[in-house]
Design a protein around this motif. Sequence first.
Motif, mmCIF file in Angstrom:
data_model
loop_
_atom_site.group_PDB
_atom_site.id
_atom_site.type_symbol
_atom_site.label_atom_id
_atom_site.label_comp_id
_atom_site.label_asym_id
_atom_site.label_seq_id
_atom_site.Cartn_x
_atom_site.Cartn_y
_atom_site.Cartn_z
ATOM 1 N N ARG A 186 -29.023 1.983 -2.098
ATOM 2 C CA ARG A 186 -29.368 3.115 -1.243
ATOM 3 C C ARG A 186 -30.476 2.735 -0.261
ATOM 4 N NH1 ARG A 186 -31.923 6.210 -4.576
ATOM 5 N NH2 ARG A 186 -32.116 7.892 -3.034
ATOM 6 N N LEU A 189 -28.917 0.001 2.370
ATOM 7 C CA LEU A 189 -27.903 0.567 3.272
ATOM 8 C C LEU A 189 -28.429 1.787 4.023
ATOM 9 C CD1 LEU A 189 -24.682 0.156 1.104
ATOM 10 C CD2 LEU A 189 -25.452 -1.254 3.029
ATOM 11 N N GLN A 190 -29.652 2.213 3.688
ATOM 12 C CA GLN A 190 -30.331 3.286 4.424
ATOM 13 C C GLN A 190 -29.490 4.559 4.515
ATOM 14 O OE1 GLN A 190 -33.762 2.393 6.587
ATOM 15 N NE2 GLN A 190 -33.559 1.797 4.449
ATOM 16 N N ALA A 191 -28.851 4.899 3.397
ATOM 17 C CA ALA A 191 -27.975 6.071 3.379
ATOM 18 C C ALA A 191 -27.763 6.500 1.934
ATOM 19 C CB ALA A 191 -26.635 5.748 4.037
ATOM 20 N N GLU A 192 -27.109 7.639 1.774
ATOM 21 C CA GLU A 192 -26.739 8.134 0.457
ATOM 22 C C GLU A 192 -25.223 7.999 0.282
ATOM 23 O OE1 GLU A 192 -28.842 9.017 -1.927
ATOM 24 O OE2 GLU A 192 -30.471 8.548 -0.518
ATOM 25 N N PHE A 217 -20.427 4.522 0.783
ATOM 26 C CA PHE A 217 -21.353 5.066 1.761
ATOM 27 C C PHE A 217 -20.575 5.407 3.039
ATOM 28 C CE2 PHE A 217 -23.985 2.885 -1.235
ATOM 29 C CZ PHE A 217 -25.214 3.543 -1.209
ATOM 30 N N PRO A 218 -21.149 6.180 3.945
ATOM 31 C CA PRO A 218 -20.399 6.564 5.147
ATOM 32 C C PRO A 218 -19.836 5.389 5.945
ATOM 33 C CG PRO A 218 -22.362 7.924 4.937
ATOM 34 C CD PRO A 218 -22.448 6.884 3.858
ATOM 35 N N HIS A 219 -20.580 4.272 5.996
ATOM 36 C CA HIS A 219 -20.124 3.149 6.829
ATOM 37 C C HIS A 219 -20.149 1.811 6.090
ATOM 38 C CE1 HIS A 219 -20.198 5.938 10.158
ATOM 39 N NE2 HIS A 219 -21.451 6.224 9.888
ATOM 40 N N ARG A 312 -32.655 12.602 -5.354
ATOM 41 C CA ARG A 312 -31.505 11.890 -4.760
ATOM 42 C C ARG A 312 -30.999 10.811 -5.703
ATOM 43 N NH1 ARG A 312 -34.717 12.422 0.005
ATOM 44 N NH2 ARG A 312 -35.543 10.313 -0.255
#
Length: 332
Positions: A186, A189-192, A217-219, A312
């Motif tokens: 997390r 990748l700087q995301a959830e 993850f989204p990307h 989170r």
Amino acid sequence: MKKKLRIGILGCANIAEKYAIGAFKSLPAVELVAIASREKGKAEAWAARHELEAESYDSLIARDDIDVIYSPLPVGLQEEWAVRAAAAGKHMICEKSITYSLDSAKGMVDAFKQNGLALYENFAPEFQPQHGKVLSLIKEGAIGTPHVWSGQYGFPPFPKGDIRYSSELKGGSLNDCGCYTVFMARKILQAEPVAVTCTLSNDGAEVDIKGSALLEFPHAGALMAFGFDHLYQNTYSVWGSKGMVRTDRAFAIPPTFVSTVELITNDGSHESRETFAIPAANRFALSFGFFCKAVAANDTDAIQDMYEALMRQAAVMEAMRVSAREGRRVVL
């Protein structure tokens, strides 16, 4: 002269002696005062060894001259003693995993919020400088678009009777070492994640002794494996469209260890490797320093960020437990 934050340690755990006591003593704005055990003799022996005052769990929390409780207790005991600490007006640092369920994490956060106190889940590796180097290489475009984070954290079997094998104390590989891979994926990748698929295996033990997971993850994606029946591994890599960056030691790093980050690129005909030496750092001192600075300044934004960060993490861990238990992909 500013008053020092006074710290008490709740439990004579190996991690306290190996890392935490020295880290607290290295911080100029902190005074480490006392250590507690359920066994009077043990508390007295540790206190004598480290020039501290000996307490029981209850007497430590009851002291009105202690500002912060540091808890290296087993996962299954954290909630009970955290709620007691909050009721007694103490800020708290809990070793990861802070608890064993999302509902438990919510209850703990609520107890500290209601009392205007800080609650912090100590993922000390966050402060190791090699992760900053990995992030800077990604930001610079050195590996192109990051597609896959891949991490492994595991150990050979522990001695029989180790608390990590106790279901009552909420042991298990996900709570003990898998949590690090979740946290670091997390962070890097700087995301959830938007979905998780996880498998956990007990192999006849009371708790899961190994596991693996895919976090979507989204990307990008994250692949992770962890366990107590493995060749020691403590690393991760990020595979991108133009290259790969990887660490040699990622999660547990001694304070004097000089780690490396390796950048690998390959255009199909030529491979290039560049290694960066990363200065040694005391991750526990850096993490405790971050927490104590926020508490001393009554930085409400930072304290709110601590609540949100642990929630989170708890949400992803809960989704992994559900996925493993029900044998399905879980959407967050």
